[in-house]
Design a protein around this motif. Sequence first.
Motif, PDB file in Angstrom:
ATOM      1  N   PRO A 269      11.254   1.122  -1.452  1.00 10.14           N
ATOM      2  CA  PRO A 269      12.106   0.623  -2.536  1.00 10.14           C
ATOM      3  C   PRO A 269      11.905   1.471  -3.786  1.00 10.14           C
ATOM      4  O   PRO A 269      10.851   2.082  -3.978  1.00 10.14           O
ATOM      5  CB  PRO A 269      11.608  -0.809  -2.743  1.00 10.14           C
ATOM      6  CG  PRO A 269      10.225  -0.822  -2.195  1.00 10.14           C
ATOM      7  CD  PRO A 269      10.218   0.146  -1.065  1.00 10.14           C
ATOM      8  N   GLU A 270      12.920   1.525  -4.636  1.00 15.04           N
ATOM      9  CA  GLU A 270      12.897   2.423  -5.791  1.00 15.04           C
ATOM     10  C   GLU A 270      11.711   2.161  -6.715  1.00 15.04           C
ATOM     11  O   GLU A 270      11.167   3.096  -7.321  1.00 15.04           O
ATOM     12  CB  GLU A 270      14.207   2.295  -6.572  1.00 15.04           C
ATOM     13  CG  GLU A 270      14.372   3.351  -7.653  1.00 15.04           C
ATOM     14  CD  GLU A 270      15.758   3.343  -8.269  1.00 15.04           C
ATOM     15  OE1 GLU A 270      15.940   4.018  -9.306  1.00 15.04           O
ATOM     16  OE2 GLU A 270      16.654   2.665  -7.725  1.00 15.04           O
ATOM     17  N   GLU A 271      11.272   0.916  -6.818  1.00 12.68           N
ATOM     18  CA  GLU A 271      10.171   0.606  -7.733  1.00 12.68           C
ATOM     19  C   GLU A 271       8.844   1.212  -7.274  1.00 12.68           C
ATOM     20  O   GLU A 271       7.875   1.251  -8.041  1.00 12.68           O
ATOM     21  CB  GLU A 271      10.024  -0.909  -7.895  1.00 12.68           C
ATOM     22  CG  GLU A 271       9.732  -1.671  -6.626  1.00 12.68           C
ATOM     23  CD  GLU A 271      10.993  -2.213  -5.965  1.00 12.68           C
ATOM     24  OE1 GLU A 271      10.881  -3.210  -5.223  1.00 12.68           O
ATOM     25  OE2 GLU A 271      12.082  -1.644  -6.197  1.00 12.68           O
ATOM     26  N   GLU A 272       8.779   1.690  -6.035  1.00 10.69           N
ATOM     27  CA  GLU A 272       7.553   2.315  -5.533  1.00 10.69           C
ATOM     28  C   GLU A 272       7.596   3.845  -5.600  1.00 10.69           C
ATOM     29  O   GLU A 272       6.628   4.510  -5.238  1.00 10.69           O
ATOM     30  CB  GLU A 272       7.315   1.897  -4.069  1.00 10.69           C
ATOM     31  CG  GLU A 272       7.324   0.412  -3.817  1.00 10.69           C
ATOM     32  CD  GLU A 272       6.047  -0.284  -4.261  1.00 10.69           C
ATOM     33  OE1 GLU A 272       5.231   0.353  -4.969  1.00 10.69           O
ATOM     34  OE2 GLU A 272       5.866  -1.461  -3.913  1.00 10.69           O
ATOM     35  N   HIS A 273       8.698   4.420  -6.077  1.00 10.86           N
ATOM     36  CA  HIS A 273       8.866   5.873  -6.027  1.00 10.86           C
ATOM     37  C   HIS A 273       7.913   6.621  -6.947  1.00 10.86           C
ATOM     38  O   HIS A 273       7.291   7.607  -6.546  1.00 10.86           O
ATOM     39  CB  HIS A 273      10.311   6.244  -6.353  1.00 10.86           C
ATOM     40  CG  HIS A 273      11.260   5.945  -5.238  1.00 10.86           C
ATOM     41  ND1 HIS A 273      12.554   6.447  -5.192  1.00 10.86           N
ATOM     42  CD2 HIS A 273      11.121   5.191  -4.111  1.00 10.86           C
ATOM     43  CE1 HIS A 273      13.152   6.020  -4.100  1.00 10.86           C
ATOM     44  NE2 HIS A 273      12.309   5.245  -3.438  1.00 10.86           N
ATOM     45  N   SER A 274       7.804   6.188  -8.184  1.00 13.59           N
ATOM     46  CA  SER A 274       7.010   6.960  -9.151  1.00 13.59           C
ATOM     47  C   SER A 274       5.537   6.982  -8.766  1.00 13.59           C
ATOM     48  O   SER A 274       4.879   8.028  -8.841  1.00 13.59           O
ATOM     49  CB  SER A 274       7.185   6.395 -10.564  1.00 13.59           C
ATOM     50  OG  SER A 274       6.749   5.044 -10.617  1.00 13.59           O
ATOM     51  N   ILE A 275       5.008   5.838  -8.345  1.00 12.08           N
ATOM     52  CA  ILE A 275       3.597   5.806  -7.974  1.00 12.08           C
ATOM     53  C   ILE A 275       3.353   6.603  -6.699  1.00 12.08           C
ATOM     54  O   ILE A 275       2.315   7.262  -6.547  1.00 12.08           O
ATOM     55  CB  ILE A 275       3.095   4.351  -7.823  1.00 12.08           C
ATOM     56  CG1 ILE A 275       1.564   4.332  -7.768  1.00 12.08           C
ATOM     57  CG2 ILE A 275       3.682   3.677  -6.598  1.00 12.08           C
ATOM     58  CD1 ILE A 275       0.983   2.942  -7.890  1.00 12.08           C
ATOM     59  N   THR A 276       4.316   6.608  -5.770  1.00 13.38           N
ATOM     60  CA  THR A 276       4.174   7.400  -4.548  1.00 13.38           C
ATOM     61  C   THR A 276       4.175   8.884  -4.871  1.00 13.38           C
ATOM     62  O   THR A 276       3.374   9.659  -4.318  1.00 13.38           O
ATOM     63  CB  THR A 276       5.299   7.059  -3.557  1.00 13.38           C
ATOM     64  OG1 THR A 276       5.259   5.652  -3.262  1.00 13.38           O
ATOM     65  CG2 THR A 276       5.141   7.842  -2.263  1.00 13.38           C
ATOM     66  N   ARG A 277       5.057   9.309  -5.770  1.00 14.47           N
ATOM     67  CA  ARG A 277       5.055  10.718  -6.201  1.00 14.47           C
ATOM     68  C   ARG A 277       3.696  11.098  -6.786  1.00 14.47           C
ATOM     69  O   ARG A 277       3.170  12.188  -6.516  1.00 14.47           O
ATOM     70  CB  ARG A 277       6.142  10.948  -7.251  1.00 14.47           C
ATOM     71  CG  ARG A 277       7.529  11.168  -6.696  1.00 14.47           C
ATOM     72  CD  ARG A 277       8.511  11.512  -7.798  1.00 14.47           C
ATOM     73  NE  ARG A 277       9.823  11.796  -7.273  1.00 14.47           N
ATOM     74  CZ  ARG A 277      10.220  12.978  -6.812  1.00 14.47           C
ATOM     75  NH1 ARG A 277       9.369  13.999  -6.835  1.00 14.47           N
ATOM     76  NH2 ARG A 277      11.433  13.148  -6.355  1.00 14.47           N
ATOM     77  N   ARG A 278       3.141  10.219  -7.580  1.00 19.10           N
ATOM     78  CA  ARG A 278       1.859  10.516  -8.212  1.00 19.10           C
ATOM     79  C   ARG A 278       0.745  10.650  -7.175  1.00 19.10           C
ATOM     80  O   ARG A 278      -0.091  11.547  -7.253  1.00 19.10           O
ATOM     81  CB  ARG A 278       1.526   9.425  -9.230  1.00 19.10           C
ATOM     82  CG  ARG A 278       0.294   9.750 -10.071  1.00 19.10           C
ATOM     83  CD  ARG A 278       0.241   8.913 -11.332  1.00 19.10           C
ATOM     84  NE  ARG A 278      -0.088   7.519 -11.075  1.00 19.10           N
ATOM     85  CZ  ARG A 278       0.758   6.516 -11.232  1.00 19.10           C
ATOM     86  NH1 ARG A 278       1.996   6.740 -11.639  1.00 19.10           N
ATOM     87  NH2 ARG A 278       0.377   5.275 -10.984  1.00 19.10           N
ATOM     88  N   TYR A 279       0.757   9.787  -6.184  1.00 17.62           N
ATOM     89  CA  TYR A 279      -0.260   9.869  -5.145  1.00 17.62           C
ATOM     90  C   TYR A 279      -0.094  11.137  -4.307  1.00 17.62           C
ATOM     91  O   TYR A 279      -1.079  11.788  -3.937  1.00 17.62           O
ATOM     92  CB  TYR A 279      -0.187   8.645  -4.234  1.00 17.62           C
ATOM     93  CG  TYR A 279      -0.601   7.346  -4.894  1.00 17.62           C
ATOM     94  CD1 TYR A 279      -1.450   7.338  -6.002  1.00 17.62           C
ATOM     95  CD2 TYR A 279      -0.173   6.122  -4.411  1.00 17.62           C
ATOM     96  CE1 TYR A 279      -1.831   6.146  -6.604  1.00 17.62           C
ATOM     97  CE2 TYR A 279      -0.553   4.926  -5.002  1.00 17.62           C
ATOM     98  CZ  TYR A 279      -1.367   4.949  -6.095  1.00 17.62           C
ATOM     99  OH  TYR A 279      -1.753   3.767  -6.700  1.00 17.62           O
ATOM    100  N   ILE A 280       1.141  11.496  -3.983  1.00 12.53           N
ATOM    101  CA  ILE A 280       1.369  12.714  -3.192  1.00 12.53           C
ATOM    102  C   ILE A 280       0.920  13.946  -3.943  1.00 12.53           C
ATOM    103  O   ILE A 280       0.428  14.920  -3.358  1.00 12.53           O
ATOM    104  CB  ILE A 280       2.867  12.818  -2.775  1.00 12.53           C
ATOM    105  CG1 ILE A 280       3.203  11.711  -1.761  1.00 12.53           C
ATOM    106  CG2 ILE A 280       3.166  14.183  -2.169  1.00 12.53           C
ATOM    107  CD1 ILE A 280       4.664  11.636  -1.386  1.00 12.53           C
ATOM    108  N   ASP A 281       1.049  13.910  -5.266  1.00 12.09           N
ATOM    109  CA  ASP A 281       0.569  15.044  -6.073  1.00 12.09           C
ATOM    110  C   ASP A 281      -0.919  15.292  -5.856  1.00 12.09           C
ATOM    111  O   ASP A 281      -1.384  16.433  -5.973  1.00 12.09           O
ATOM    112  CB  ASP A 281       0.829  14.784  -7.559  1.00 12.09           C
ATOM    113  CG  ASP A 281       2.265  15.078  -7.962  1.00 12.09           C
ATOM    114  OD1 ASP A 281       2.950  15.794  -7.198  1.00 12.09           O
ATOM    115  OD2 ASP A 281       2.693  14.606  -9.024  1.00 12.09           O
ATOM    116  N   THR A 282      -1.678  14.239  -5.550  1.00  7.93           N
ATOM    117  CA  THR A 282      -3.108  14.439  -5.330  1.00  7.93           C
ATOM    118  C   THR A 282      -3.382  15.247  -4.065  1.00  7.93           C
ATOM    119  O   THR A 282      -4.451  15.874  -3.948  1.00  7.93           O
ATOM    120  CB  THR A 282      -3.859  13.089  -5.223  1.00  7.93           C
ATOM    121  OG1 THR A 282      -3.436  12.397  -4.034  1.00  7.93           O
ATOM    122  CG2 THR A 282      -3.563  12.212  -6.429  1.00  7.93           C
ATOM    123  N   LEU A 283      -2.441  15.260  -3.134  1.00  8.05           N
ATOM    124  CA  LEU A 283      -2.625  16.043  -1.895  1.00  8.05           C
ATOM    125  C   LEU A 283      -2.533  17.537  -2.164  1.00  8.05           C
ATOM    126  O   LEU A 283      -3.099  18.334  -1.427  1.00  8.05           O
ATOM    127  CB  LEU A 283      -1.575  15.647  -0.855  1.00  8.05           C
ATOM    128  CG  LEU A 283      -1.556  14.189  -0.409  1.00  8.05           C
ATOM    129  CD1 LEU A 283      -0.458  13.975   0.625  1.00  8.05           C
ATOM    130  CD2 LEU A 283      -2.900  13.776   0.160  1.00  8.05           C
TER     131      LEU A 283
END
Length: 284
Positions: A269-283
């Motif tokens: 869902p759209e409300e989870e997009h920003s936090i998911t992007r931030r977590y993927i950046d850690t990879l």
Amino acid sequence: MINRIRYRAVILLLGLFCNISMAESLRIYIDDEKDLLVFTGKVEPINIAGATNNMLLNAIGEYPIEFVPSSYKRALRIMSQQPHPTCLFNKVKTPIREANFLFSLPINLYLSRRLYIHSHVAPLEEALLDKQGNVKSLPLLLDVHKNKLIVIAGDFSYGPFLDEQLAQVNSENKVLIEGSNHYETVYRMFNLRRVDFLVAYPAEMYRHVKIDKATYQSYRIANSPEYILGHVMCNDTKMTRAFITKVNDVMVKLYKQEPFIEAHLNYLPEEEHSITRRYIDTLK
């Protein structure tokens, strides 16, 4: 459009029942029928794992791979006892697994599992929640609700944190589901209200509720990891070491590409997009 089926030795059940030499192939055991269709290019991905696995295998290109349907327990037994190069996808690292198998870099990232309860029941009591509104612990939850049930897939890991909590829950409160297609099976049992609680990934619940339009209450579990990483897990052979190296080379490149991020966001869902992007950046 569905990707072309890559050059892989897709032997499936034939390889289970025929004495065929596959000395130069890498076996990938799959315990979910829908995942098997995605891996073999017959249907489009329906979740994060399918989309990211397809990206990885497309980037690897031609590789002699044999896909074999099997339960996780059977696959694990074969990996432990036979020298044939064998891998499983979408596996969470645990200390026991790391001591016995090889792991790739992360292939996908899921927001950590949450506790789901039915929408028609009262919200959880404040005594069960911390100041942030998270469930204090699953053992405490089921100790208070002694007559309620939580459904669990019995043959795979929920990650070290939740595995430890679930192990502390009284067996009388747990409904264990064995065999394949566990994501579908545990959700269906919960959806039919045969159990009271479900621990599931937000991405999986998002996929289900888009189809059946159901609504649920959800709670984060206090102190649980923010996200869970899925890896390729293989037995230790010359071929699997080379395969893991190839996978890692591909993933380092994919982490930096927008389509890899979109392969996650498309199923959230759209409300989870920003936090998911931030977590993927850690990879990266």
